[in-house]
Write a protein that holds these residues in place. Sequence first.
Motif, PDB file in Angstrom:
ATOM      1  N   LYS A 187      40.657  35.385  21.339  1.00 48.04           N
ATOM      2  CA  LYS A 187      40.919  36.796  21.664  1.00 48.04           C
ATOM      3  C   LYS A 187      41.885  36.898  22.848  1.00 48.04           C
ATOM      4  O   LYS A 187      42.852  37.668  22.818  1.00 48.04           O
ATOM      5  CB  LYS A 187      39.613  37.507  21.974  1.00 48.04           C
ATOM      6  N   ASN A 188      41.632  36.126  23.891  1.00 51.67           N
ATOM      7  CA  ASN A 188      42.484  36.190  25.077  1.00 51.67           C
ATOM      8  C   ASN A 188      43.876  35.617  24.808  1.00 51.67           C
ATOM      9  O   ASN A 188      44.874  36.138  25.327  1.00 51.67           O
ATOM     10  CB  ASN A 188      41.811  35.492  26.251  1.00 51.67           C
ATOM     11  N   ASP A 228      47.420  49.517  21.346  1.00 51.75           N
ATOM     12  CA  ASP A 228      47.592  48.133  20.912  1.00 51.75           C
ATOM     13  C   ASP A 228      48.664  47.396  21.700  1.00 51.75           C
ATOM     14  O   ASP A 228      48.748  46.182  21.642  1.00 51.75           O
ATOM     15  CB  ASP A 228      47.939  48.080  19.425  1.00 51.75           C
ATOM     16  N   GLU A 229      49.526  48.111  22.425  1.00 51.81           N
ATOM     17  CA  GLU A 229      50.602  47.479  23.165  1.00 51.81           C
ATOM     18  C   GLU A 229      50.045  46.898  24.474  1.00 51.81           C
ATOM     19  O   GLU A 229      49.582  47.634  25.342  1.00 51.81           O
ATOM     20  CB  GLU A 229      51.710  48.492  23.459  1.00 51.81           C
ATOM     21  N   ALA A 230      50.102  45.606  24.587  1.00 46.88           N
ATOM     22  CA  ALA A 230      49.559  44.944  25.770  1.00 46.88           C
ATOM     23  C   ALA A 230      50.493  45.120  26.959  1.00 46.88           C
ATOM     24  O   ALA A 230      51.710  45.094  26.817  1.00 46.88           O
ATOM     25  CB  ALA A 230      49.360  43.459  25.481  1.00 46.88           C
ATOM     26  N   ALA A 264      50.461  38.952  22.389  1.00 47.97           N
ATOM     27  CA  ALA A 264      50.905  40.332  22.205  1.00 47.97           C
ATOM     28  C   ALA A 264      51.734  40.785  23.400  1.00 47.97           C
ATOM     29  O   ALA A 264      52.744  41.481  23.243  1.00 47.97           O
ATOM     30  CB  ALA A 264      49.703  41.254  22.007  1.00 47.97           C
ATOM     31  N   TRP A 265      51.335  40.410  24.596  1.00 48.47           N
ATOM     32  CA  TRP A 265      52.061  40.791  25.802  1.00 48.47           C
ATOM     33  C   TRP A 265      53.432  40.117  25.857  1.00 48.47           C
ATOM     34  O   TRP A 265      54.429  40.753  26.174  1.00 48.47           O
ATOM     35  CB  TRP A 265      51.241  40.438  27.047  1.00 48.47           C
ATOM     36  N   LEU A 319      45.851  38.235  23.124  1.00 47.72           N
ATOM     37  CA  LEU A 319      46.295  39.239  24.085  1.00 47.72           C
ATOM     38  C   LEU A 319      47.556  38.761  24.811  1.00 47.72           C
ATOM     39  O   LEU A 319      48.523  39.513  24.957  1.00 47.72           O
ATOM     40  CB  LEU A 319      45.171  39.519  25.078  1.00 47.72           C
ATOM     41  N   LYS A 346      47.301  46.724  32.411  1.00 47.37           N
ATOM     42  CA  LYS A 346      46.081  47.052  31.656  1.00 47.37           C
ATOM     43  C   LYS A 346      45.339  45.814  31.167  1.00 47.37           C
ATOM     44  O   LYS A 346      44.114  45.789  31.156  1.00 47.37           O
ATOM     45  CB  LYS A 346      46.473  47.940  30.464  1.00 47.37           C
ATOM     46  N   ASP A 347      46.080  44.783  30.751  1.00 49.77           N
ATOM     47  CA  ASP A 347      45.452  43.666  30.050  1.00 49.77           C
ATOM     48  C   ASP A 347      45.599  42.313  30.757  1.00 49.77           C
ATOM     49  O   ASP A 347      44.613  41.635  31.011  1.00 49.77           O
ATOM     50  CB  ASP A 347      46.066  43.534  28.643  1.00 49.77           C
ATOM     51  N   ILE A 348      46.813  41.920  31.017  1.00 46.37           N
ATOM     52  CA  ILE A 348      47.077  40.567  31.485  1.00 46.37           C
ATOM     53  C   ILE A 348      46.649  40.356  32.933  1.00 46.37           C
ATOM     54  O   ILE A 348      46.014  39.346  33.246  1.00 46.37           O
ATOM     55  CB  ILE A 348      48.567  40.203  31.285  1.00 46.37           C
ATOM     56  N   LEU A 396      42.939  39.973  33.085  1.00 44.39           N
ATOM     57  CA  LEU A 396      42.553  38.709  32.448  1.00 44.39           C
ATOM     58  C   LEU A 396      42.843  37.533  33.379  1.00 44.39           C
ATOM     59  O   LEU A 396      42.003  36.638  33.541  1.00 44.39           O
ATOM     60  CB  LEU A 396      43.292  38.551  31.116  1.00 44.39           C
TER      61      LEU A 396
END
Length: 157
Positions: free
Chosen positions: A117-118, A22-24, A124-125, A121, A28-30, A33
């Motif tokens: 959703k984005n 769950d940790e952005a 969270a980051w 994210l 991995k995520d940003i 994106l």
Amino acid sequence: MKFLVFTTLACATLALPAMAADEASYRKDIGPLIKAQCLECHGDDAPTLAEFKLDEEKYKKAKLGPRLDTYENLLQIVAFPDTGALQRRLDDGSNTPNKKPGNMYKFLGETDAERAKNLALFKAWVGEGAWNLNRWKARGDVPAITKEQMDYLKLKY
């Protein structure tokens, strides 16, 4: 007693990967994106933040914003020197007095659900409690960021 200890350890062990997932993070995520949604106008052909600030009108006409192709470039519009710029541009309007979304919110996705959703994210980051629209120095209706607000920033690489 052994069963209780075993059950507790098993539950804790199973929960750890879920919490870590769950940790952005940027990698991995940003980063992915931004690559998918933003690099058309904020890629390696875009100006640095310093270049953009020197001639904003020129770059806006060319439909180019500050370069966001690296973690370091992104930090400049989140933390310093253009504190809160990412948050002001991507906000969905829930943090503004007029409830108007930021000018880049619409690019977070094709649908309301994808944008939400984005945005979640990104929030969270940035870090829980760190999503605010404040600037480094107060300007107009936008106050300066406080040390306490800066302390909430996570921005995990």
